[in-house]
Scaffold this motif. Structure first.
Motif, PDB file in Angstrom:
ATOM      1  N   HIS A  94       4.886   7.450 -14.768  1.00  0.00           N
ATOM      2  CA  HIS A  94       3.916   7.310 -15.850  1.00  0.00           C
ATOM      3  C   HIS A  94       4.532   7.814 -17.147  1.00  0.00           C
ATOM      4  CE1 HIS A  94       3.060  11.590 -14.791  1.00  0.00           C
ATOM      5  NE2 HIS A  94       2.696  11.696 -16.061  1.00  0.00           N
ATOM      6  N   ALA A  99      -3.448  -3.945  -9.415  1.00  0.00           N
ATOM      7  CA  ALA A  99      -4.169  -4.044 -10.688  1.00  0.00           C
ATOM      8  C   ALA A  99      -4.221  -2.708 -11.427  1.00  0.00           C
ATOM      9  CB  ALA A  99      -5.586  -4.551 -10.437  1.00  0.00           C
ATOM     10  N   SER A 100      -3.984  -1.588 -10.703  1.00  0.00           N
ATOM     11  CA  SER A 100      -4.024  -0.274 -11.355  1.00  0.00           C
ATOM     12  C   SER A 100      -2.721   0.064 -12.071  1.00  0.00           C
ATOM     13  CB  SER A 100      -4.329   0.810 -10.319  1.00  0.00           C
ATOM     14  OG  SER A 100      -3.231   0.974  -9.419  1.00  0.00           O
ATOM     15  N   ILE A 101      -1.689  -0.756 -11.891  1.00  0.00           N
ATOM     16  CA  ILE A 101      -0.388  -0.518 -12.524  1.00  0.00           C
ATOM     17  C   ILE A 101      -0.356  -1.184 -13.896  1.00  0.00           C
ATOM     18  CG2 ILE A 101       2.101  -0.893 -12.329  1.00  0.00           C
ATOM     19  CD1 ILE A 101       0.965   1.112 -10.307  1.00  0.00           C
ATOM     20  N   ASP A 102      -0.064  -0.386 -14.916  1.00  0.00           N
ATOM     21  CA  ASP A 102      -0.037  -0.895 -16.287  1.00  0.00           C
ATOM     22  C   ASP A 102       1.288  -1.555 -16.640  1.00  0.00           C
ATOM     23  OD1 ASP A 102      -2.660   0.295 -17.110  1.00  0.00           O
ATOM     24  OD2 ASP A 102      -1.589   2.173 -16.708  1.00  0.00           O
ATOM     25  N   ALA A 156      -2.921   2.648  -3.974  1.00  0.00           N
ATOM     26  CA  ALA A 156      -3.573   2.038  -5.132  1.00  0.00           C
ATOM     27  C   ALA A 156      -3.406   0.523  -5.092  1.00  0.00           C
ATOM     28  CB  ALA A 156      -2.999   2.604  -6.424  1.00  0.00           C
ATOM     29  N   SER A 157      -4.142  -0.167  -5.923  1.00  0.00           N
ATOM     30  CA  SER A 157      -4.031  -1.621  -6.000  1.00  0.00           C
ATOM     31  C   SER A 157      -3.036  -2.001  -7.089  1.00  0.00           C
ATOM     32  CB  SER A 157      -5.384  -2.245  -6.319  1.00  0.00           C
ATOM     33  OG  SER A 157      -5.747  -1.979  -7.657  1.00  0.00           O
ATOM     34  N   GLU A 216       0.080   5.617 -19.405  1.00  0.00           N
ATOM     35  CA  GLU A 216       0.192   4.381 -18.647  1.00  0.00           C
ATOM     36  C   GLU A 216       1.030   4.595 -17.385  1.00  0.00           C
ATOM     37  OE1 GLU A 216      -0.456   0.511 -21.366  1.00  0.00           O
ATOM     38  OE2 GLU A 216       1.557   1.395 -21.506  1.00  0.00           O
ATOM     39  N   ARG A 217       0.592   3.970 -16.302  1.00  0.00           N
ATOM     40  CA  ARG A 217       1.274   4.095 -15.009  1.00  0.00           C
ATOM     41  C   ARG A 217       2.135   2.878 -14.768  1.00  0.00           C
ATOM     42  NH1 ARG A 217      -1.973   3.896 -10.592  1.00  0.00           N
ATOM     43  NH2 ARG A 217      -0.525   5.203  -9.388  1.00  0.00           N
ATOM     44  N   SER A 239       0.823  -1.207   0.000  1.00  0.00           N
ATOM     45  CA  SER A 239       0.000   0.000   0.000  1.00  0.00           C
ATOM     46  C   SER A 239       0.860   1.262   0.000  1.00  0.00           C
ATOM     47  CB  SER A 239      -0.926   0.002   1.217  1.00  0.00           C
ATOM     48  OG  SER A 239      -1.730   1.172   1.236  1.00  0.00           O
ATOM     49  N   CYS A 261       5.380   0.889 -12.093  1.00  0.00           N
ATOM     50  CA  CYS A 261       6.103   0.771 -10.823  1.00  0.00           C
ATOM     51  C   CYS A 261       7.418   0.054 -11.084  1.00  0.00           C
ATOM     52  CB  CYS A 261       5.281  -0.009  -9.797  1.00  0.00           C
ATOM     53  SG  CYS A 261       6.121  -0.270  -8.212  1.00  0.00           S
TER      54      CYS A 261
END
Length: 357
Positions: free
Chosen positions: A355, A274-277, A271-272, A336-337, A265, A339
């Motif tokens: 991003h 799943a939100s990372i592209d 964010a989760s 697109e985001r 977190s 990590c």
């Protein structure tokens, strides 16, 4: 007034010409005296999912003979001292660094570089690579120089963190970052399976990048360092009489899984996953990538870029995550985001959200 954003504008990479992975595997297994250890090594070499690793030293014609390398540096009867290894670093490191920087095609913009940041945990000398780059690549002699040494595989993310601070405090700055590692200079004479397996993944490589306030490439949005408690002894890197000695515990993947589950977190800003592209995870080894995938419940294709770099180059310490980020930068679409994360001594995960602009 919000701080000036910083952007990773471009990344270029280089490796030495000698592919040594198969030669190393053939040589290393002969150092293991127990038949069972050789069987385990052969199985794990296959499961490593590494096809190529590169070195500044050429492979021997017959790696099951006296020497693993064609230069005779590593023979069965003699491995080099720390001094001899550092002489090799001085000999080979500058050319590899220059090769990567020249791929940036800076041209006249070389004089616009205001800061140089160099990371390495595999060699040191003075005057160092920073001054070699000034002389060879046409940089302004008054450029500000910073060396980040001995931080291991996560040093590139720390360097980007520093570059972001520089750009936010002085928006006209243009930072040249160079991540250079000659891991193959630190192979140790060993007959133990665990230590041999740690040498199985490492190779040489260099990445060069430009970071500035110009809105192109990847925006460096935020950073977070996650220190996993009670893991100080799982990864160590020490200077000794016979080179730099690494210990890489088999407990590292499990520690990474536990650490990321606790810190997810904070790393992702709430964010989760799943939100990372796009994921740019340092491929410390196949089991490390598996641990990240498990900890964050990622889809099987989420770490494709990292697994591809591992397969093609192995683990090049601080340079490796930049190889992955180059792949991500080339493939990502605007908006697109992503990590990025690297792991190293501590046990520490250095992470970055970004991003594509």
């Amino acid at each position: 007034m919000s701080p000036t954003p910083a952007y990773l504008n471009q990344i270029r990479t280089s490796v030495p010409p000698h592919d040594v992975h198969s030669a190393f595997v053939r040589f290393a297994r002969t150092l293991l005296e127990e038949p069972r250890a050789r069987l385990v090594f052969d199985r794990l070499a296959t499961k490593s999912k590494i096809d190529h690793r590169f070195s500044v030293l050429p492979a021997a014609d017959d790696p099951e003979g006296e020497c693993v390398d064609g230069a005779g540096v590593y023979s069965r009867r003699h491995f080099p001292t720390t001094g001899q290894r550092m002489e090799l670093f001085e000999k080979y490191a500058p050319a590899l660094a220059v090769q990567a920087v020249e791929k940036l095609s800076l041209g006249a913009d070389a004089r616009r570089i205001t800061h140089v940041i160099v990371t390495s945990c595999t060699g040191m000398y003075a005057p160092g690579i920073d001054l070699d780059l000034i002389e060879t690549c046409g940089l302004d002699p008054s450029v500000e120089r910073t060396m980040i040494g001995f931080m291991g595989c996560y040093a590139a993310i720390n360097a980007m963190k520093l570059a972001r601070h520089i750009v936010r405090s002085a928006p006209a700055s243009r930072v040249l970052m160079v991540n250079l590692e000659l891991c193959s200079l630190h192979f140790q004479l060993t007959h133990t399976l665990e230590q041999m397996l740690s040498f199985l993944v490492f190779g040489d490589g260099c990445a060069a990048s430009v970071i500035s306030a110009e809105p192109q490439g990847l925006a460096l949005d935020s950073f977070h360092a996650a220190l996993v408690p009670n893991t100080r002894d799982l990864i160590t890197w020490n200077v000794r009489d016979s080179g730099f000695e690494m210990f890489l515990s088999g407990q590292v993947p499990g520690a990474i899984t536990r650490g990321l589950q606790r810190a997810a977190s904070a790393i992702l800003g709430g964010a989760s996953p799943a939100s990372i592209d796009r994921w740019a995870v340092h491929p410390g080894g196949r089991s490390v990538l598996d641990a990240v995938e498990q900890a964050l419940t990622l889809t099987p294709d989420a770490l494709t870029a990292s697994r591809s770099i591992l397969k093609r180059f192995g683990n090049m310490s601080s340079a490796t995550v930049m190889f992955v980020l180059q792949s991500v930068l080339d493939a990502a679409s605007a908006g697109e985001r992503g990590c990025a994360m690297s792991f190293g001594p501590g046990l520490t995960a250095e992470t970055m959200l970004f991003h594509k602009v």
